[in-house]
Design a protein around this motif. Sequence first.
Motif, short mmCIF file in Angstrom:
data_model
loop_
_atom_site.label_atom_id
_atom_site.label_comp_id
_atom_site.label_asym_id
_atom_site.label_seq_id
_atom_site.Cartn_x
_atom_site.Cartn_y
_atom_site.Cartn_z
N THR A 63 -15.22 -88.68 29.50
CA THR A 63 -16.11 -87.61 29.92
C THR A 63 -15.90 -86.59 29.04
OG1 THR A 63 -14.46 -86.47 31.25
CG2 THR A 63 -16.08 -88.08 32.49
N LEU A 64 -17.00 -85.71 29.20
CA LEU A 64 -16.98 -84.35 28.17
C LEU A 64 -16.25 -83.18 28.92
CD1 LEU A 64 -20.89 -83.92 27.32
CD2 LEU A 64 -19.01 -84.62 25.80
N VAL A 65 -15.25 -82.73 27.99
CA VAL A 65 -14.33 -81.66 28.26
C VAL A 65 -14.60 -80.39 27.59
CG1 VAL A 65 -12.48 -82.93 29.18
CG2 VAL A 65 -12.42 -82.32 26.89
N ARG A 66 -14.37 -79.10 28.12
CA ARG A 66 -14.51 -77.93 27.32
C ARG A 66 -13.24 -77.48 26.92
NH1 ARG A 66 -14.82 -76.99 32.76
NH2 ARG A 66 -13.53 -75.10 33.35
N ALA A 67 -13.13 -76.47 25.92
CA ALA A 67 -12.11 -75.96 25.29
C ALA A 67 -11.31 -75.16 26.47
CB ALA A 67 -12.45 -75.20 23.98
N GLY A 68 -9.99 -75.15 26.74
CA GLY A 68 -9.38 -74.41 27.51
C GLY A 68 -9.06 -75.10 28.93
N GLN A 69 -9.85 -76.22 29.19
CA GLN A 69 -9.90 -76.67 30.57
C GLN A 69 -8.44 -77.63 30.59
OE1 GLN A 69 -13.14 -79.46 31.16
NE2 GLN A 69 -11.74 -80.84 32.76
N THR A 70 -7.93 -77.33 31.72
CA THR A 70 -6.39 -78.10 31.84
C THR A 70 -6.49 -79.41 31.95
OG1 THR A 70 -5.74 -75.84 32.92
CG2 THR A 70 -4.40 -77.94 33.33
N LEU A 71 -5.98 -80.36 31.24
CA LEU A 71 -5.77 -81.73 31.18
C LEU A 71 -4.63 -82.31 31.84
CD1 LEU A 71 -6.68 -82.21 27.47
CD2 LEU A 71 -8.48 -82.11 29.35
N TYR A 72 -3.55 -81.74 31.59
CA TYR A 72 -2.26 -82.30 32.17
C TYR A 72 -1.43 -81.08 32.90
CZ TYR A 72 -3.06 -86.61 29.74
OH TYR A 72 -3.66 -87.75 29.12
N THR A 73 -0.73 -81.26 34.26
CA THR A 73 0.19 -80.41 34.21
C THR A 73 1.79 -80.99 34.17
OG1 THR A 73 -0.01 -80.95 36.58
CG2 THR A 73 -1.39 -79.21 35.80
N ILE A 74 2.58 -80.07 33.58
CA ILE A 74 3.86 -80.67 33.51
C ILE A 74 4.78 -79.95 34.50
CG2 ILE A 74 5.99 -80.88 31.95
CD1 ILE A 74 3.94 -80.98 29.74
N ASP A 75 5.80 -80.54 35.12
CA ASP A 75 6.53 -80.15 36.28
C ASP A 75 7.14 -78.63 36.01
OD1 ASP A 75 8.33 -79.43 38.27
OD2 ASP A 75 9.69 -81.07 37.96
N PRO A 76 6.73 -77.46 36.38
CA PRO A 76 7.14 -76.18 36.07
C PRO A 76 8.22 -75.76 36.60
CG PRO A 76 5.40 -76.06 37.92
CD PRO A 76 5.75 -77.35 37.76
N SER A 77 8.86 -76.08 37.44
CA SER A 77 10.27 -75.56 38.05
C SER A 77 11.32 -74.94 37.28
CB SER A 77 11.02 -76.62 38.82
OG SER A 77 10.22 -77.43 39.81
N LEU A 78 11.52 -75.84 36.34
CA LEU A 78 12.57 -75.20 35.37
C LEU A 78 12.13 -73.95 34.51
CD1 LEU A 78 14.34 -78.23 33.92
CD2 LEU A 78 15.29 -76.82 35.69
N TYR A 79 10.97 -73.98 34.24
CA TYR A 79 10.34 -72.98 33.46
C TYR A 79 10.02 -71.75 34.27
CZ TYR A 79 9.90 -76.66 30.02
OH TYR A 79 10.30 -77.60 29.33
N ARG A 80 9.67 -72.02 35.60
CA ARG A 80 9.29 -70.80 36.42
C ARG A 80 10.84 -70.17 36.76
NH1 ARG A 80 6.98 -73.42 40.52
NH2 ARG A 80 5.16 -73.25 39.57
N ALA A 81 11.89 -71.04 36.70
CA ALA A 81 13.17 -70.44 36.95
C ALA A 81 13.55 -69.33 35.96
CB ALA A 81 14.18 -71.47 37.41
#
Length: 387
Positions: free
Chosen positions: A77-95
Amino acid sequence: MKRLLLPTLPLLALLAACGAEKEERAKPIPEAGFIVVKTERVPLAIELAGRTSAYETSEVRPQVSGLIKQRLFTEGTLVRAGQTLYTIDPSLYRAAAAEARANLASAQAARVAAAARAERYRPLANIEAVSKQDLSDAQATAGQAAAQVAQTRAALETANVNLRFTRVPAPISGRIGRSLATVGALVTSGQTDPLTTIQRLDPMFVDIQQSSADLLALRRSLAAGGVVPSSATVRLKLEDGSDYALPGRVEFAEPVVDTTTGSVTLRATFPNPNGLLLPGMYVRAQLSQATATDAILVPQAGVSRDPQGHATLLLVGPGNKAVSRAVRTERTVGDKWLVTGGLKPGERVIVEGLGRIKAGQVIRPVPAGSPPRPAPAKATDAKPQGR
């Protein structure tokens, strides 16, 4: 018998000559349709091979390490610049971000205490209630506390950036390909394999290959005069032989020659609103790099070849006689030959009725395309009978 036949031979020869002359006079003069040669401006079109390529291409890679939690796009499909494609587990980075905020708060409190101590020591040092060394130490401690605040603030910014990188965005707008990583896959910062690829397909690039010899000949003809540069408009012929509806434009030519192919790459840009062009397609590009300012064109029907392969044509000569002329033909332009030598403007070239005409024969010249003249009525030999 011989004495009887000998006097009659001259008479028979005279009768045969009169009959041949009569037959020659009775033979009709053939019509010859001609065109008048003139000069005109003619674009010199060429057709070259080319390949399509995406206008922009971006390989999506993670900037932090971790497990993929979500895939937030549909492949193809068509995506736009800045659109989120994946999310990585943020637990360690939030801590890590929370720890950096706490360190910043601690450093700010220490800076306030150190600054207050230095301010209290200044008047005491003036009345020598404390030593100058104690004042200097207090001021140095206040400076270190301020530097510690700056360090912890930078660490907090780094932690926030890493936390933000747990959401992998699209770098450009375009059509996204298949995903090369699934949910639950472990990805690392700086890995060589991309997660997916995005290509911008409107507009499209077409890389055209032209031999360096042809390019050199073009530059020499431009320098010699009689030829001027043409517009950079390009037309495409697709792999199935159909014509691409929208024209393109040549953007630039690479200043180097490919040593493996001996060719120079010309890059053209084409609009692709319907997505008909895809990267990697083989196409034929039709373009004009130069325009002949004083070109002479002759219909192909008026040019023939002698046994040596030289181009010849018939002209309307003096006394309305057909005259054969050798000419130099360089290339075809549509349904005509481009004549570069042997003809002058104003001469009349025969293009119709050539099957009935030979060089040196008397002809009746008419403009090409004229309706045929009706045949003359046959004269009767019968004489009216008198009373």
